[in-house]
Each structure stands twice: as structure tokens, then as C-alpha cells.
Design a protein around this motif. Structure first.
Motif, PDB file in Angstrom:
ATOM      1  N   UNK A 173     -26.613 -25.308  27.469  1.00 19.08           N
ATOM      2  CA  UNK A 173     -26.110 -25.189  26.104  1.00 19.08           C
ATOM      3  C   UNK A 173     -25.925 -26.590  25.527  1.00 19.08           C
ATOM      4  N   UNK A 174     -27.049 -27.236  25.275  1.00 19.89           N
ATOM      5  CA  UNK A 174     -27.031 -28.586  24.730  1.00 19.89           C
ATOM      6  C   UNK A 174     -27.912 -28.623  23.491  1.00 19.89           C
ATOM      7  N   UNK A 175     -27.422 -29.306  22.472  1.00 15.53           N
ATOM      8  CA  UNK A 175     -28.238 -29.473  21.281  1.00 15.53           C
ATOM      9  C   UNK A 175     -29.400 -30.406  21.601  1.00 15.53           C
ATOM     10  N   UNK A 201     -28.447 -19.254  23.820  1.00 12.08           N
ATOM     11  CA  UNK A 201     -27.836 -19.060  22.505  1.00 12.08           C
ATOM     12  C   UNK A 201     -26.326 -18.848  22.606  1.00 12.08           C
ATOM     13  N   UNK A 202     -25.711 -19.427  23.646  1.00 12.07           N
ATOM     14  CA  UNK A 202     -24.256 -19.621  23.786  1.00 12.07           C
ATOM     15  C   UNK A 202     -23.486 -18.492  24.444  1.00 12.07           C
ATOM     16  N   UNK A 203     -24.121 -17.410  24.875  1.00  9.05           N
ATOM     17  CA  UNK A 203     -23.371 -16.324  25.493  1.00  9.05           C
ATOM     18  C   UNK A 203     -22.936 -16.682  26.914  1.00  9.05           C
ATOM     19  N   UNK A 204     -21.776 -16.194  27.289  1.00  5.97           N
ATOM     20  CA  UNK A 204     -21.195 -16.389  28.618  1.00  5.97           C
ATOM     21  C   UNK A 204     -21.341 -15.074  29.381  1.00  5.97           C
ATOM     22  N   UNK A 205     -21.337 -15.139  30.713  1.00  4.33           N
ATOM     23  CA  UNK A 205     -21.324 -13.908  31.498  1.00  4.33           C
ATOM     24  C   UNK A 205     -20.150 -13.031  31.065  1.00  4.33           C
ATOM     25  N   UNK A 206     -20.329 -11.728  31.074  1.00  7.53           N
ATOM     26  CA  UNK A 206     -19.253 -10.832  30.645  1.00  7.53           C
ATOM     27  C   UNK A 206     -18.031 -10.939  31.552  1.00  7.53           C
ATOM     28  N   UNK A 207     -18.215 -11.406  32.786  1.00  8.56           N
ATOM     29  CA  UNK A 207     -17.053 -11.600  33.674  1.00  8.56           C
ATOM     30  C   UNK A 207     -16.402 -12.958  33.485  1.00  8.56           C
ATOM     31  N   UNK A 208     -16.945 -13.788  32.573  1.00 12.54           N
ATOM     32  CA  UNK A 208     -16.357 -15.087  32.279  1.00 12.54           C
ATOM     33  C   UNK A 208     -17.189 -16.235  32.795  1.00 12.54           C
ATOM     34  N   UNK A 209     -16.714 -17.434  32.533  1.00 18.80           N
ATOM     35  CA  UNK A 209     -17.475 -18.639  32.874  1.00 18.80           C
ATOM     36  C   UNK A 209     -17.486 -18.937  34.360  1.00 18.80           C
ATOM     37  N   UNK A 210     -16.462 -18.520  35.081  1.00 18.85           N
ATOM     38  CA  UNK A 210     -16.331 -18.834  36.499  1.00 18.85           C
ATOM     39  C   UNK A 210     -16.828 -17.662  37.340  1.00 18.85           C
ATOM     40  N   UNK A 211     -17.868 -17.902  38.129  1.00 19.29           N
ATOM     41  CA  UNK A 211     -18.424 -16.834  38.969  1.00 19.29           C
ATOM     42  C   UNK A 211     -17.618 -16.583  40.236  1.00 19.29           C
ATOM     43  N   UNK A 212     -16.641 -17.441  40.524  1.00 23.81           N
ATOM     44  CA  UNK A 212     -15.910 -17.351  41.791  1.00 23.81           C
ATOM     45  C   UNK A 212     -14.539 -16.718  41.643  1.00 23.81           C
ATOM     46  N   UNK A 213     -14.030 -16.573  40.416  1.00 26.45           N
ATOM     47  CA  UNK A 213     -12.681 -16.042  40.199  1.00 26.45           C
ATOM     48  C   UNK A 213     -12.721 -14.754  39.387  1.00 26.45           C
ATOM     49  N   UNK A 214     -11.716 -13.906  39.622  1.00 27.37           N
ATOM     50  CA  UNK A 214     -11.583 -12.700  38.822  1.00 27.37           C
ATOM     51  C   UNK A 214     -11.263 -13.068  37.378  1.00 27.37           C
ATOM     52  N   UNK A 215     -11.842 -12.353  36.447  1.00 28.96           N
ATOM     53  CA  UNK A 215     -11.584 -12.609  35.034  1.00 28.96           C
ATOM     54  C   UNK A 215     -10.105 -12.477  34.697  1.00 28.96           C
ATOM     55  N   UNK A 216      -9.648 -13.272  33.719  1.00 27.06           N
ATOM     56  CA  UNK A 216      -8.277 -13.166  33.219  1.00 27.06           C
ATOM     57  C   UNK A 216      -8.197 -12.280  31.982  1.00 27.06           C
ATOM     58  N   UNK A 299     -31.192 -24.400  14.590  1.00 30.01           N
ATOM     59  CA  UNK A 299     -32.060 -24.077  13.454  1.00 30.01           C
ATOM     60  C   UNK A 299     -33.140 -25.124  13.194  1.00 30.01           C
ATOM     61  N   UNK A 300     -33.222 -26.137  14.043  1.00 32.55           N
ATOM     62  CA  UNK A 300     -34.297 -27.122  13.951  1.00 32.55           C
ATOM     63  C   UNK A 300     -35.568 -26.653  14.657  1.00 32.55           C
ATOM     64  N   UNK A 301     -35.491 -25.564  15.408  1.00 31.38           N
ATOM     65  CA  UNK A 301     -36.654 -25.098  16.166  1.00 31.38           C
ATOM     66  C   UNK A 301     -37.804 -24.772  15.226  1.00 31.38           C
ATOM     67  N   UNK A 302     -38.968 -25.353  15.484  1.00 30.22           N
ATOM     68  CA  UNK A 302     -40.138 -25.136  14.629  1.00 30.22           C
ATOM     69  C   UNK A 302     -41.397 -25.474  15.404  1.00 30.22           C
ATOM     70  N   UNK A 303     -42.428 -24.705  15.186  1.00 28.62           N
ATOM     71  CA  UNK A 303     -43.692 -24.912  15.906  1.00 28.62           C
ATOM     72  C   UNK A 303     -44.581 -25.852  15.115  1.00 28.62           C
ATOM     73  N   UNK A 304     -44.539 -27.140  15.409  1.00 26.99           N
ATOM     74  CA  UNK A 304     -45.353 -28.125  14.723  1.00 26.99           C
ATOM     75  C   UNK A 304     -46.436 -28.666  15.626  1.00 26.99           C
TER      76      UNK A 304
END
Length: 390
Positions: A173-175, A201-216, A299-304
Motif C-alpha cells: 500500500x504505497x503510492x 486498494x487499501x483493504x485489510x483482512x477481515x480478521x484485522x491487520x495482525x495475522x497472529x492475534x485474535x481480532x479486537x 488515480x494516476x494509473x494510465x496506459x501510456x
């Protein structure tokens, strides 16, 4: 005579008993998602939230008033496909598999007003080392092959991350850093490529950012905007696995949140860790978030080309009609300066069906099969792409 039906019954029961075990075994060996959502990434998302909310609100408003109000124009998003093969040119993703993958993406992302197309063909990379890819090779791969201003997707046979785990794919997730690496087998399973593009496009896993801990995130949704995936129409997810999702895509876990309420996660959400064959959709707010992230950050993505800028638009001084195509011809009318002098009509894979000089004469398309196409108009220093439907 009675023994034969009993034998059939015994064999059928055995198959039914073994079938779920085989499915579980196959899913247990599937590579995992390799995208890491770091604290730095979460901080970055938080700085964007005021801008994201503006576009999310516009998205939701458009959805509610599509019949009576102003609709949002579709965004055409260019992909550069890099197919990695062995050094002698063997192996690699087949073009029909790539075409199918893009078709599935467009079916999945259509409700986010996104449509993907192949930009300037396929780049083939014949290299044994990259064919069995390790993530520490990324810089040398990208430096030699990346195309600026498009989503670069590298398809390879296997991917191993820094922890020596085999992964399905990963992204960032880097510009201005537009890279996705996908394992060939995962790219064709209907959900993993969409999963990685969801991360892109910025979505996180539905269980949260940390794969090792239970969601809060609480089941009652009180903290849905700050914990878990920070999306409020995706139920709190304790992290789905083959242990708590059965072969009918039903959640069978018994976990509870800190209030003692049992989780009821969405086993079919693409951004979950549910079995890949179960995952089939994004939620409405996930679609809105991806649209907003594109509008604010990508929004800068363009096929040039090498020396050409590409504009992708649905509202310009160019009129193409009839569209959808109802007969055997279309007309292209330039309502102001006639800057565009030639055209090509191609499918989303970049296969050209018709090309020629742009005049006031009709363009004949009687031989064009039904489907979705792109018409590219070229001038001396730019080109414009618009969608055609037949």
C-alpha cells in the motif's frame, strides 16, 4: 441379490466420509496471503480517512440514486502482465488463463466502478531464478521490468517469503509503487488475485491487520471503524481457517469476543482467510473504500506508451455512437479540435480486431463478437481510451 445394493451403499458412504477430508487436506496445503499490513500502513490509511470519507459518501450516494441521480463514471485500470517462465521459455501462465483471470476480476470489481485491461501486451521473463521466486529477489525483478503508471502483476510458479513460507501472492500500500506478485495456481482460483488487488486498494483482512492475534473488533460493531478491518459492514472475524469453516462454507467455530458474544463472520468475503473456494464477494463498504482509495491515491494509473500520455475517460469532447453497438457500424465524432487521427479496437487482453485512420466515415464492426472492448484514439502526442459494448 441383497449384497450388491449393500455393497454400493457401503462404498458410497465411504466416499462421502472421505470427501470432506480430501477437501480439507487440499486447502490446508494452499499457500497463504503474503501481504503485510504494518503499523506504518495503518497510520498512512488514517491520514487519508478524511479524503476517503468524501469519496465513500459519493459512492454510496450514487448507488442509492443511480436511476434518478448522477452516476459515477467507471474507471479503466491498466495492468501490465509479466509472465515468468523457465530460462528455456517453458512453463508460465497461459494466455487463456490470464484472460480468464481478468474476466473474473472485472466481474468482481464491476460494482466498485473498476474495469481492468491489459496494457501494451505481455512481458515474458525467462529466468529460472525468478520462476521459483523468493521475495528478496523483488528489487532486481522490479528494476529490470517494471512499467511506471500501471499495476505491474508478476505471475510466477512459486513464491517464498522472507520466513521461507510459500505464499499465494503479495502487494503493498504505497503510492507510486504498483507491484503485485502472484503464484500461477492462485491467480486462477477465482479469489486470490482479487484478494491481493483488494489489499492494493487499501483493504485489510477481515480478521484485522495482525495475522497472529485474535481480532479486537466486537461482535456488536461498537469499534468497527477502528479495529478489525475498520469496515463496519463486514462482521467481526476471529480469523477463518479450515478448522472453523466447513465444506459448505459455514462457520462452525465457537470463539467469542471479550463480551462473550459468539462471532458470526462472513465466510464468503474475499478479504477473509476462509477457504478460497468459498470467497466470492466484497461488501458494499469495501467496494466504496476501494473506489475512494483509487480516487485519492491511485488515480494516476494510465496506459501510456513510451512517449504518450493516455487519458481514460467517459466524458470528453469525443462522441462514439451507438454504444452499446446495436448494428454493424459505429461513428466517432470529435466535437472540438480534431486532434485524434487513428484508432484501434481491442479486447481487454489487448488483442486488436480493427484499426485505421479516424475519419467521418463509419467504422464497420459486423465481424466483432459480442463482448466488452476498448477503442483507443491516437494523436501525435497522446491517446484516449473509451469502452465499447457489443
Amino acid at each position: 441379490m441383497k449384497m450388491f445394493p449393500e455393497l454400493i451403499k457401503f462404498l458410497f458412504t465411504g466416499i462421502i466420509v472421505l470427501f470432506p477430508f480430501n477437501i480439507f487436506c487440499q486447502n490446508n496445503s494452499d499457500p497463504i496471503c503474503g501481504t503485510v499490513t504494518s503499523a506504518e500502513t495503518l497510520d498512512y490509511f488514517n491520514t487519508l480517512k478524511p479524503q476517503l470519507k468524501h469519496y465513500e459518501a459519493a459512492f454510496m450516494s450514487s448507488k442509492k440514486t443511480q436511476k434518478n441521480g448522477k452516476s459515477i463514471s467507471k474507471n479503466y485500470i491498466p495492468i501490465k502482465a509479466h509472465i515468468i517462465r523457465s530460462s528455456n521459455g517453458d512453463g508460465g501462465m497461459d494466455t487463456s488463463e490470464l484472460e480468464n483471470a481478468i474476466t473474473i476480476l472485472n466481474n468482481t470489481f464491476g460494482n466498485a466502478f473498476m474495469e481492468f485491461f491489459l496494457c501494451n501486451g505481455i512481458n515474458y521473463i525467462n529466468n529460472d531464478s525468478f520462476y521459483h521466486f523468493k521475495s528478496n529477489q523483488e528489487q532486481s525483478l522490479v528494476d529490470a521490468n517494471n512499467v511506471s503508471g500501471v499495476i505491474n502483476i508478476y505471475f510466477t510458479e512459486t513464491i517464498e517469503n522472507a520466513s521461507n513460507e510459500y505464499v499465494c501472492g503479495y502487494t503493498y500500500n504505497k503510492k507510486n509503487y504498483d507491484v503485485i506478485v502472484m503464484q500461477n495456481g492462485c491467480a486462477g482460483n477465482d479469489s486470490s488475485l482479487a484478494h491481493e488487488l483488494g489489499h492494493y486498494f487499501s483493504l485489510i483482512h477481515t480478521h484485522g491487520a495482525d495475522n497472529t492475534c485474535m481480532t479486537k473488533e466486537m461482535v456488536n460493531g461498537n469499534n468497527c471503524s477502528s479495529d478489525g478491518d475498520q469496515i463496519c459492514d463486514t462482521p467481526a472475524d476471529p480469523k477463518l481457517t479450515i478448522e472453523n469453516v466447513n465444506n459448505f462454507c459455514r462457520y462452525i467455530g465457537t470463539e467469542t469476543d471479550s463480551n462473550g458474544e459468539h462471532y458470526t463472520p462472513d465466510t464468503k468475503n474475499i478479504m477473509s482467510y476462509s477457504m478460497k473456494g468459498c470467497r466470492s464477494h466484497f461488501s458494499e463498504q469495501q467496494l466504496a473504500r476501494m473506489y475512494a482509495y483509487f480516487m485519492t491515491t491511485k488515480n494516476y494509473l494510465a496506459c501510456g506508451g513510451e512517449d504518450a500520455e493516455t487519458k481514460i475517460s467517459e466524458s470528453t469532447n469525443i462522441k462514439i455512437y451507438p454504444n452499446p453497438i446495436s448494428g454493424e457500424v459505429i461513428y466517432v465524432k470529435q466535437t472540438s479540435n480534431k486532434e485524434y487521427h487513428s484508432f484501434t479496437i481491442s479486447n481487454l487482453m489487448g488483442q486488436v480486431f480493427v484499426s485505421g485512420k479516424l475519419t467521418n466515415n463509419p467504422i464497420h464492426l459486423s465481424h466483432l463478437p459480442s463482448g466488452s472492448y476498448l477503442i483507443t484514439l491516437r494523436s501525435n502526442n497522446s491517446k484516449m481510451v473509451k469502452r465499447l459494448i457489443k
